[in-house]
Design a protein around this motif. Structure first.
Motif, mmCIF file in Angstrom:
data_model
loop_
_atom_site.group_PDB
_atom_site.id
_atom_site.type_symbol
_atom_site.label_atom_id
_atom_site.label_comp_id
_atom_site.label_asym_id
_atom_site.label_seq_id
_atom_site.Cartn_x
_atom_site.Cartn_y
_atom_site.Cartn_z
ATOM 1 N N UNK A 4 -0.543 0.849 -0.371
ATOM 2 C CA UNK A 4 0.214 1.046 0.845
ATOM 3 C C UNK A 4 -0.074 0.167 1.775
ATOM 4 N N UNK A 5 -1.032 -0.880 1.490
ATOM 5 C CA UNK A 5 -1.288 -2.285 2.537
ATOM 6 C C UNK A 5 -0.124 -3.420 2.183
ATOM 7 N N UNK A 6 0.434 -3.296 0.928
ATOM 8 C CA UNK A 6 1.599 -4.266 0.536
ATOM 9 C C UNK A 6 2.644 -4.210 1.375
ATOM 10 N N UNK A 7 3.327 -5.323 1.761
ATOM 11 C CA UNK A 7 4.764 -5.525 2.296
ATOM 12 C C UNK A 7 5.826 -5.502 1.219
ATOM 13 N N UNK A 8 7.182 -5.364 1.493
ATOM 14 C CA UNK A 8 8.219 -5.382 0.875
ATOM 15 C C UNK A 8 8.485 -6.654 -0.122
ATOM 16 N N UNK A 9 7.593 -7.796 0.594
ATOM 17 C CA UNK A 9 7.876 -9.227 -0.278
ATOM 18 C C UNK A 9 6.562 -9.511 -1.276
ATOM 19 N N UNK A 10 5.479 -8.731 -1.146
ATOM 20 C CA UNK A 10 4.488 -8.953 -1.731
ATOM 21 C C UNK A 10 4.513 -8.651 -3.368
ATOM 22 N N UNK A 11 4.125 -9.199 -4.339
ATOM 23 C CA UNK A 11 4.179 -9.145 -5.839
ATOM 24 C C UNK A 11 2.847 -8.519 -6.416
ATOM 25 N N UNK A 12 3.010 -7.522 -7.321
ATOM 26 C CA UNK A 12 1.759 -6.890 -7.846
ATOM 27 C C UNK A 12 1.849 -7.337 -9.069
ATOM 28 N N UNK A 13 0.696 -7.676 -9.804
ATOM 29 C CA UNK A 13 0.176 -7.890 -10.994
ATOM 30 C C UNK A 13 -0.768 -6.763 -11.671
ATOM 31 N N UNK A 14 -0.151 -5.808 -12.292
ATOM 32 C CA UNK A 14 -1.271 -4.661 -12.811
ATOM 33 C C UNK A 14 -1.707 -4.892 -14.131
ATOM 34 N N UNK A 15 -2.834 -4.058 -14.200
ATOM 35 C CA UNK A 15 -3.549 -3.985 -15.738
ATOM 36 C C UNK A 15 -2.601 -2.931 -16.313
ATOM 37 N N UNK A 16 -3.042 -1.927 -16.984
ATOM 38 C CA UNK A 16 -2.366 -0.715 -17.579
ATOM 39 C C UNK A 16 -2.848 0.849 -16.976
ATOM 40 N N UNK A 17 -3.596 0.735 -15.788
ATOM 41 C CA UNK A 17 -4.056 1.945 -15.261
ATOM 42 C C UNK A 17 -3.616 1.953 -13.749
ATOM 43 N N UNK A 18 -2.735 1.305 -13.246
ATOM 44 C CA UNK A 18 -2.121 1.043 -11.953
ATOM 45 C C UNK A 18 -1.315 2.094 -11.685
ATOM 46 N N UNK A 19 -1.333 3.273 -12.233
ATOM 47 C CA UNK A 19 -0.147 4.407 -11.881
ATOM 48 C C UNK A 19 -0.008 4.577 -10.489
ATOM 49 N N UNK A 20 -1.049 4.525 -9.687
ATOM 50 C CA UNK A 20 -0.848 4.906 -8.276
ATOM 51 C C UNK A 20 -0.219 3.699 -7.472
ATOM 52 N N UNK A 21 -0.613 2.564 -7.761
ATOM 53 C CA UNK A 21 0.289 1.321 -7.371
ATOM 54 C C UNK A 21 1.772 1.300 -7.557
ATOM 55 N N UNK A 22 1.843 1.556 -8.828
ATOM 56 C CA UNK A 22 3.156 1.739 -9.350
ATOM 57 C C UNK A 22 4.007 2.812 -8.407
ATOM 58 N N UNK A 23 3.193 3.842 -8.389
ATOM 59 C CA UNK A 23 4.059 5.022 -7.448
ATOM 60 C C UNK A 23 4.004 4.374 -6.019
#
Length: 391
Positions: free
Chosen positions: A100-119
């Motif tokens: 929730x701290x991310x803005x609309x332009x920030x990019x995320x590189x996850x592992x295989x457990x970041x289901x909450x960040x994906x949400x």
């Protein structure tokens, strides 16, 4: 008997002290905390949570729904509907707070457990299940949600993230803490021992890349405890690479939000990388193929249950924010509805055919690959009408 070496002091060859054991259940760890396990707000000299109680209610809703998704996915795997599932149980605050701290332009590189960040990024949970069901290799477009595909190779995404951040830098997308762009890379404490992660730290530091390295230290690299990974707190490693590190209570969604927000702003304004160590605990198994009872104590698990990230927010909302039981009941009902829709969608997924995989290797299929596709299709057809769904 040790021999002396000319030009080197004898203390160079002094015996190395035994590694420092990790904190046990009864020990306290220093970190940034803004909400105690009992649900009490506390102050910190360097970090503050600047949102209102409505936002905290939103965090509670997010964490509750994400945990319910995780529970349903675990059940689906146990029932043979998923090949595997990597649970986030216990890590909801680390993921929702940072997401929730991310803005609309920030990019995320996850592992295989970041289901909450994906949400948080708007990725359909059903797309995550498609990967673990084996019907696709990740059915979401990273450009749609600024959320890259899951990375199974441990630690590789940190290099991808650093390279992407260097691209943001060269595209002049960095320079303003509010409107600029940043990248965040998620990894675990076990991945911190990988060469890829350390190489990413070097490149990010030397090139001042706008990237936040977010380490979810859940205490276990599969069955290896944290004292097999490091002799110092993980966040302190950042100093050796020339950028700041901070350890936050990973079970405190308010503190995680505040720390990640500050790290992202620092990256967006052009001040370079930050390492955030979210100190949390993996309440479940590493994946559904793992049995954690073989290598960790049940009393440690019971101790961490008292630090549950969702229960502390619920305690705060009920005691200090005047939130009634109707709100909590509504959230639970919504979470159950999300889970029911997820189950229906999972069971309705069509089985893939082997010929589908030929379609996604090239934009324009080379002739030799087309020949291989046709040969396979003819071979599969020789087994009968249902053969295309097998394999």
């Amino acid at each position: 008997m040790s021999e002396s070496v000319p030009g080197l002091a004898p203390e160079v060859f002094a015996p190395v002290e035994a590694p420092v054991s990790p904190p046990q259940a009864s020990e306290e760890v220093e970190f940034v905390q803004l909400l105690t396990p009992e649900g009490e707000r506390v102050e910190h000299p360097d970090f503050a949570f600047d949102l209102d109680d409505e936002a905290i209610k939103g965090f509670y809703r997010d964490m509750t729904i994400v945990r319910r998704i995780d529970t349903e996915a675990t059940a689906l795997q146990r029932q043979g509907e998923l090949g595997l599932w990597a649970s986030l149980l216990g890590q909801e605050a680390a993921q929702i707070g940072s997401g929730r701290a991310l803005n609309a332009k920030d990019m995320v590189f996850p592992t295989y457990r970041e289901h909450g960040v994906a949400y948080c990024q708007g990725v359909d949970p059903l797309n995550l299940l498609g990967l673990f069901r084996g019907v696709d290799q990740g059915a979401w477009d990273p450009r749609d949600n600024n959320f890259h595909l899951y990375t199974i190779v441990i630690g590789a995404q940190t290099l991808h993230a650093t390279g992407y951040a260097m691209g943001q830098q060269r595209d002049h997308a960095v320079g303003d803490p509010d409107t600029g762009e940043a990248t965040i890379a998620y990894f675990g404490d076990g991945a911190s021992s990988q060469g890829d992660v350390n190489e990413a730290f070097i490149y990010a530091s030397v090139f001042n890349a706008p990237v936040v390295f977010f380490c979810q230290n859940n205490q276990w690299a599969i069955s290896e405890p944290i004292d097999r990974q490091t002799r110092i707190p993980l966040y302190q490693r950042a100093a050796g690479f020339g950028f700041p590190g901070v350890r936050v209570d990973g079970n405190d969604v308010l503190a995680t939000y505040a720390v990640t927000q500050q790290a992202l702003k620092r990256a967006r304004e052009g001040s370079g990388p930050t390492l955030v160590e979210a100190y949390t605990y993996r309440m479940g198994a590493h994946t559904t193929s793992d049995d954690p009872t073989k290598y960790r104590l049940s009393e440690d698990l019971e101790y961490w249950k008292l630090k549950d990230p969702i229960e502390r927010v619920k305690a705060y909302l009920a005691r200090s924010a005047g939130v009634g039981q109707d709100f909590f009941a509504e959230v639970e009902a919504e979470a159950d509805q999300v889970a029911a829709e997820l189950r229906r969608g999972c069971l309705a997924m069509p089985d893939p055919t082997m010929t589908d995989f030929f379609q996604h290797a090239y934009v324009d299929m080379p002739d030799e690959l087309a020949v291989q596709r046709d040969q396979y299709a003819a071979y599969a057809a020789s087994f009968g009408a249902d053969s295309e769904g097998e394999g």
